[in-house]
Every structure is written in C-alpha cells, then in structure tokens.
Scaffold this motif. Structure first.
Motif, PDB file in Angstrom:
ATOM      1  N   ARG A 169       0.835  -1.198   0.000  1.00 19.36           N
ATOM      2  CA  ARG A 169       0.000   0.000   0.000  1.00 19.36           C
ATOM      3  C   ARG A 169       0.875   1.255   0.000  1.00 19.36           C
ATOM      4  O   ARG A 169       0.518   2.290   0.540  1.00 19.36           O
ATOM      5  N   LYS A 170       2.054   1.123  -0.629  1.00 20.28           N
ATOM      6  CA  LYS A 170       3.013   2.234  -0.634  1.00 20.28           C
ATOM      7  C   LYS A 170       2.443   3.500  -1.253  1.00 20.28           C
ATOM      8  O   LYS A 170       2.699   4.597  -0.772  1.00 20.28           O
ATOM      9  N   LYS A 171       1.687   3.316  -2.315  1.00 22.34           N
ATOM     10  CA  LYS A 171       1.158   4.483  -3.021  1.00 22.34           C
ATOM     11  C   LYS A 171       0.185   5.262  -2.121  1.00 22.34           C
ATOM     12  O   LYS A 171       0.311   6.473  -1.958  1.00 22.34           O
ATOM     13  N   ARG A 174       2.127   7.075   0.766  1.00 20.95           N
ATOM     14  CA  ARG A 174       3.345   7.814   0.436  1.00 20.95           C
ATOM     15  C   ARG A 174       3.637   8.945   1.426  1.00 20.95           C
ATOM     16  O   ARG A 174       4.774   9.147   1.844  1.00 20.95           O
TER      17      ARG A 174
END
Lengths: 181, 181
Positions: A169-171, A174
């Motif tokens: 779920r990096k996006k 961020r």
C-alpha cells in the motif's frame, strides 16, 4: 551477505512486532533472552522493551547500557522457545543453542550470525515505574543472502504465527513514509 | 457472536504486534487512529502506545483518559490505511470508513463492530519524555462468529504482512503461560 542497513530503515524490523532476541555482555559472558514486548518509539530509531529484574539479562542492560536486538526467522522457532525457557544464570545459551556470536562495531554485546537482522543498541533510559527500557539503535545489519526471511510473532499462550502474504500500500501511504526512509 | 474475554487473555491480542485502531471520544465526537507502535507491558493487562501531539487523538487521550484498542483483520486493510492517512481534525472517520460505533461498558470511547476484537482501556500514565501512553485494559471482547481472524502487521514502509501458518509450542512453553492465562 550481511549488509549494513540505513539506520533510518531499522525501525521497519521492529514495527511488525516479531519475537526477537536481545543479547547482552555483562563484562564476563554473553547472554541471550527472547522477548516479544517491544515497540518502536521513534524513527531515529528508538525502541522500547519491557523487562525487569525477573530477566537475568536485566542486570547487564542496566550496568553495561548496551545490547543487540537480533531478529530470528521461522526456521529458528525452537531456539526462540528454548532461549526463552532457560536462564543465563546457569546456561551458556550461545553454546546450548549453537549460535555464533559476532563482534559488533559500537557495543560489546554480540550480534547473532544465524539471525536475519541485528541492531546494535545503546540503553538511553530506563523507566523503572513501568519496567520499560528505552534503546537507541546505532547500527543495523541485514543478511541479504538468507533465503528464509519470514519472522514469527508470539501470541503469548505458547503459540506463534509466521509471516504470510505481503500487501503493498506504498502508493496510498506515500505521505507517511516518503520523508522518513 | 461477540464474547467478553477473560481479561487475563487480552494481552494475547497485542503481543503478536498487529496494527490496531485506537478510538477516542473527546466529549463531542468519536475519532479513530491507526497505530502500530504498541507493546504489552503487563499481563494485567497493561499496554504502552507511542503517540503525541502530532496525532489528533492525543488531546482526547490526555483529557478523557480513556480509549478502545480495536483490532482489524486483513479484510479491513484499506480502512487501516485510510484511517491512518487522514485526520479526525476534518474527517468523521466512522462515517467515512463505514464503521459502526458500539457503546462500551466502562469507557466513553466506542468499540468498532467490524473489528475482530476490542479492548476498553483507561489511560493510567503518560510518559511525556518519550511520548509513551500507558493503558490498562478493563474489558475485552472477541467476535467468535467472524470467519476472517488473520490480523496484519505494518512494516512501516507502506507494506503489510498478514498472519500466516500457526505453530504450537504450548508444551515446551508450559512454564511461561500456564500460571498466567
């Protein structure tokens, strides 16, 4: 191959909550304890652990003010349990569990070669009222050549759960990590 | 069916290190935050969490001295990330993420119906120097009818790992847990 990690990433070893080893050196001999009661308290990194005089290692932590957090993977589960159910008072745990002590750069407590990651730590505070010890990580290492990287989580009733599937779920996140690591 | 747990077992919800929600009620409205920096400090149970004024919920924790630790499972991962990336300052998170607040018995902060477990907690100490808040659990609940029980662990870089296979070492660890739970 063991690589030194960017210290700003070392908190990611503890944030997921794995059971860990804490090694200490009391001036005469090395010891290891198993601990699950850990927490990140700062990205610096700083960590909290709950321990007190009921742990044999506590005297070393207080006196030497140094330790290593060594992170075992699932293939070491029986050593995790074994280390956690005997005492350094009458046992040389490095010998008994066939662990290899490795000299660190900043602390006299040894790294454990067989663990996937190790964090050299200084004791920066002890909150006696709550049996909390505050550690600051000063160097961290990761064994990138190790195939088994899955850590284990103690439930507290004698059962453990191993790391399963990963989710990215990096996006979405961020804003939370991009400035930090 | 939601069953009240023996309080002496509530630490087993936090010891494995899952990402959790903390709910608060500030006297006017409910809020939720996502947190991974938690630790068991006593079987009573007592827990430590790291939080401070950078979290909108911190003012409620300080003022009301109550909260609920609600434990989400992997099916709620996007709500975990969503709650963690917006602020109660301008968002009604119960409404936005379609969570159902449930009244507790001992605290004014709400339980979250959609979570597999909830622990009502009192704030018993705040260690300002390290931004650590000490909580004592006063009641705990587990939704035994929920099929998905796997929790998730935040790595800290925007990725998460879900609970995998379980290992039973109860026999080897009998001395560690038999007197406690």
């Amino acid at each position: 191959m063991v690589e030194e990690m960017n210290l700003r990433r070392a908190f990611t070893l503890i944030e997921p909550g794995p059971v860990v080893f804490i090694t200490t050196y009391d001036g005469e001999k090395d010891n290891i304890m198993t601990i699950s009661w850990t927490m990140v308290v700062d990205f610096v990194p700083k960590f909290a652990i709950t321990t007190g005089s009921w742990n044999y290692s506590y005297a070393s932590l207080r006196k030497q003010r140094e330790c290593v957090i060594a992170i075992p993977t699932v293939d070491l589960i029986d050593q995790v349990v074994g280390v956690g159910t005997c005492s350094g008072d009458d046992t040389d745990k490095f010998e008994k569990f066939r662990f290899t002590p490795v000299k660190g750069k900043h602390v006299s407590a040894p790294l454990i070669k067989e663990c996937v990651a190790n964090i050299e730590c200084k004791v920066v505070d002890i909150i006696k009222k709550h049996d909390i010890v505050i550690l600051e990580g000063v160097a961290a290492y990761f064994d990138t050549s190790r195939k088994e990287k899955r850590t284990i989580h103690a439930i507290g009733d004698g059962t453990f759960v191993v790391d399963g599937r990963k989710f990215d779920r990096k996006k979405m996140m961020r804003t939370k990590w991009a400035d930090i690591i």
